[in-house]
Structures are given as structure tokens and as C-alpha cells.
Design a protein around this motif. Structure first.
Motif, short mmCIF file in Angstrom:
data_model
loop_
_atom_site.label_atom_id
_atom_site.label_comp_id
_atom_site.label_asym_id
_atom_site.label_seq_id
_atom_site.Cartn_x
_atom_site.Cartn_y
_atom_site.Cartn_z
N GLY A 19 -14.03 0.22 22.88
CA GLY A 19 -14.48 -1.15 23.03
C GLY A 19 -14.58 -1.88 21.70
N ILE A 20 -13.47 -2.00 21.03
CA ILE A 20 -13.43 -2.68 19.74
C ILE A 20 -12.20 -3.58 19.72
CG2 ILE A 20 -12.20 -0.75 18.64
CD1 ILE A 20 -13.76 -1.37 16.05
N ALA A 21 -12.36 -4.75 19.12
CA ALA A 21 -11.23 -5.68 19.01
C ALA A 21 -10.26 -5.19 17.94
CB ALA A 21 -11.74 -7.07 18.66
N ALA A 22 -9.00 -5.55 18.08
CA ALA A 22 -7.97 -5.14 17.12
C ALA A 22 -8.32 -5.59 15.71
CB ALA A 22 -6.61 -5.69 17.54
N ALA A 23 -8.81 -6.83 15.56
CA ALA A 23 -9.17 -7.33 14.23
C ALA A 23 -10.29 -6.50 13.62
CB ALA A 23 -9.58 -8.80 14.31
N GLU A 24 -11.29 -6.16 14.40
CA GLU A 24 -12.41 -5.37 13.88
C GLU A 24 -11.96 -3.97 13.50
OE1 GLU A 24 -17.04 -4.23 14.88
OE2 GLU A 24 -15.92 -5.45 16.31
N LEU A 25 -11.10 -3.37 14.30
CA LEU A 25 -10.59 -2.03 13.96
C LEU A 25 -9.77 -2.09 12.68
CD1 LEU A 25 -10.29 0.98 14.72
CD2 LEU A 25 -8.08 0.32 15.67
N HIS A 26 -8.92 -3.11 12.54
CA HIS A 26 -8.14 -3.22 11.31
C HIS A 26 -9.07 -3.41 10.11
CE1 HIS A 26 -5.37 -5.24 8.35
NE2 HIS A 26 -4.90 -4.02 8.48
N GLY A 27 -10.09 -4.22 10.27
CA GLY A 27 -11.07 -4.38 9.20
C GLY A 27 -11.72 -3.05 8.85
N ALA A 28 -12.08 -2.27 9.87
CA ALA A 28 -12.71 -0.96 9.62
C ALA A 28 -11.75 -0.02 8.90
CB ALA A 28 -13.16 -0.35 10.95
N ALA A 29 -10.49 -0.02 9.31
CA ALA A 29 -9.50 0.83 8.64
C ALA A 29 -9.33 0.39 7.19
CB ALA A 29 -8.16 0.78 9.39
N CYS A 30 -9.27 -0.91 6.96
CA CYS A 30 -9.12 -1.42 5.60
C CYS A 30 -10.35 -1.12 4.76
CB CYS A 30 -8.84 -2.92 5.61
SG CYS A 30 -7.16 -3.32 6.16
N GLY A 31 -11.54 -1.24 5.35
CA GLY A 31 -12.76 -0.90 4.63
C GLY A 31 -12.79 0.58 4.26
N TRP A 32 -12.34 1.43 5.18
CA TRP A 32 -12.26 2.86 4.94
C TRP A 32 -11.32 3.15 3.76
CZ3 TRP A 32 -14.73 7.16 6.15
CH2 TRP A 32 -14.07 8.39 6.05
N ILE A 33 -10.17 2.51 3.78
CA ILE A 33 -9.18 2.70 2.70
C ILE A 33 -9.74 2.17 1.38
CG2 ILE A 33 -6.88 2.04 1.88
CD1 ILE A 33 -6.14 1.80 4.96
N ALA A 34 -10.28 0.95 1.40
CA ALA A 34 -10.80 0.32 0.18
C ALA A 34 -11.96 1.10 -0.40
CB ALA A 34 -11.21 -1.12 0.46
N GLY A 35 -12.75 1.74 0.45
CA GLY A 35 -13.91 2.49 -0.01
C GLY A 35 -13.58 3.89 -0.49
N GLY A 36 -12.32 4.28 -0.37
CA GLY A 36 -11.90 5.60 -0.83
C GLY A 36 -11.93 6.68 0.23
N GLY A 37 -11.93 6.29 1.51
CA GLY A 37 -11.92 7.26 2.60
C GLY A 37 -10.64 8.07 2.63
N GLU A 38 -10.72 9.24 3.23
CA GLU A 38 -9.57 10.13 3.35
C GLU A 38 -8.42 9.42 4.05
OE1 GLU A 38 -8.89 13.33 2.33
OE2 GLU A 38 -10.70 13.05 1.12
N ARG A 39 -7.24 9.61 3.52
CA ARG A 39 -6.05 8.98 4.10
C ARG A 39 -5.32 9.92 5.04
NH1 ARG A 39 -3.79 5.17 -0.67
NH2 ARG A 39 -5.77 4.14 -1.04
N GLU A 40 -5.61 11.18 4.91
CA GLU A 40 -5.04 12.18 5.81
C GLU A 40 -6.12 12.57 6.80
OE1 GLU A 40 -1.80 12.91 5.51
OE2 GLU A 40 -1.75 11.58 3.78
N GLY A 41 -5.73 13.08 7.93
CA GLY A 41 -6.73 13.50 8.90
C GLY A 41 -7.02 12.41 9.91
N ASN A 42 -8.15 12.53 10.56
CA ASN A 42 -8.49 11.67 11.69
C ASN A 42 -9.29 10.45 11.23
OD1 ASN A 42 -8.99 10.60 14.18
ND2 ASN A 42 -9.78 12.49 15.08
N TRP A 43 -8.59 9.47 10.69
CA TRP A 43 -9.25 8.26 10.21
C TRP A 43 -9.95 7.51 11.33
CZ3 TRP A 43 -8.09 3.45 12.06
CH2 TRP A 43 -6.89 3.32 12.77
N LEU A 44 -9.38 7.52 12.53
CA LEU A 44 -9.97 6.78 13.65
C LEU A 44 -11.34 7.35 14.00
CD1 LEU A 44 -9.66 4.52 15.73
CD2 LEU A 44 -8.56 6.18 17.25
N ALA A 45 -11.46 8.67 14.07
CA ALA A 45 -12.75 9.30 14.34
C ALA A 45 -13.76 8.95 13.25
CB ALA A 45 -12.59 10.82 14.46
N ALA A 46 -13.28 8.88 12.01
CA ALA A 46 -14.17 8.56 10.89
C ALA A 46 -14.70 7.13 11.00
CB ALA A 46 -13.44 8.76 9.57
N VAL A 47 -13.82 6.15 11.23
CA VAL A 47 -14.28 4.76 11.25
C VAL A 47 -15.03 4.43 12.54
CG1 VAL A 47 -12.49 3.97 9.65
CG2 VAL A 47 -12.15 3.70 12.11
#
Length: 179
Positions: A19-47
Motif C-alpha cells: 500500500g504505497i504510491a509509486a512516487a513514495e516508493l521511488h523516494g524511499a529507494a532514492c533515500g536508501w541509496i543517498a543514505g548509503g544503504g546496501e545496493r545488493e540484496g533485498n532493498w525493498l524489504a529494507a525500505v
């Protein structure tokens, strides 16, 4: 690399029952990347903060979204794009999707960077401004000035995300290279 269409992302999110909008998910993925989150593995579970979520299927729209976002952050041409409502949507829909993107970004960034990330003064200010935008609510009606303001805010958000990536990822990478 271009981002996949928002409709493809929305359809995949719906199939996954998220139950998340596409824009919010993209923002979460970008925040994860910008914050130094792991790029390999299950990014969706993380965000999504749900360890039970299955990893994103390779070559899916969500996989393409994440890979394109990583590439855009790393591109020296500053080509980061935001997955927002399209230009034909109303001012209210477009601004709401931008505010959703900012909310997602803050969540993903906080998860990846932690409570006290090493930020420049400009980075701290940008993060505070993104938080104000995330708390904003969209207005349905607007004029030409409001349209122009939205374009300028979108550009600010894009630059702020890249600045935070620079502070958390590129600066850390540079420090490691010096040692």
C-alpha cells in the motif's frame, strides 16, 4: 538510464499487495541509496521495513527502478529523475506526488544513514527543507505562478537528494580512498 513508467511500478506494487504510491516508493529507494544503504540484496524489504518481503524479481519494473536510480545517482551529469505524476495530471496530483516522494525519501534516508549522519551544513539544511516538504499538503487549484513554483521545488528536491548522496556516499568513498 531512464526510470520505468509509474504505471508499471504501481501495477507491480498492487500485485505485491503493498500500500504505497509509486512516487513514495521511488523516494524511499532514492533515500536508501543517498543514505548509503546496501545496493545488493533485498532493498525493498529494507525500505519497507519488512524482512518477510521477497526480493525484487530481476528484470521487473521494481528492479529496473532501483538499478536506474543507482546509476542516476552515480552519473556525473546529475541526471537524477524523480518518479512523479505525469505532466498532464492536475497541479494537486503532481504536488501530492512530490510530497509523497519527499516522505519516502526521508524514510529511506533515515533507515540507511541512521539518526546522526555526517552531513555538511548544506546537507543538514537540505534535509530540513525536505522534511518541510514531506509535511506539506497539496492544493488542488493553482495558477501559472504555482505551476512554476512546483517546477522549481522539483528541481530543488532533485538537487537536495544528490547533495545528501554526496555527503553520505561520495564523501565516505573519498575518505576511504584517502586511507
Amino acid at each position: 538510464m531512464d526510470l520505468p513508467e509509474a504505471a508499471a511500478i504501481s501495477a507491480q506494487l498492487q500485485r505485491l499487495g503493498l500500500g504505497i504510491a509509486a512516487a513514495e516508493l521511488h523516494g524511499a529507494a532514492c533515500g536508501w541509496i543517498a543514505g548509503g544503504g546496501e545496493r545488493e540484496g533485498n532493498w525493498l524489504a529494507a525500505v519497507m521495513v519488512d524482512p518477510d518481503l521477497a526480493p525484487v524479481a530481476m528484470e521487473s519494473a521494481l528492479d529496473a527502478l532501483f538499478r536506474a536510480s543507482v546509476r542516476q545517482f552515480e552519473d556525473r551529469d546529475f541526471s537524477l529523475g524523480l518518479l512523479l505524476a505525469d505532466d498532464e495530471a492536475s497541479l494537486g496530483e503532481r504536488s501530492a506526488s512530490l510530497f509523497d516522494w519527499c516522505r519516502g525519501f526521508l524514510g529511506g534516508f533515515g533507515l540507511a544513514a541512521g539518526a546522526e549522519p555526517a552531513l555538511s551544513d548544506e546537507g543538514r539544511e537540505a534535509l530540513a527543507d525536505l522534511a518541510r516538504l514531506a509535511a506539506a499538503s497539496a492544493q488542488e487549484e493553482g495558477d501559472e505562478d504555482d505551476e512554476q513554483a512546483l517546477v522549481e521545488i522539483e528541481e530543488f528536491v532533485r538537487v537536495a537528494a544528490m547533495l545528501l548522496h554526496g555527503d553520505c556516499v561520495l564523501a565516505a568513498r573519498h575518505r576511504r580512498a584517502l586511507h
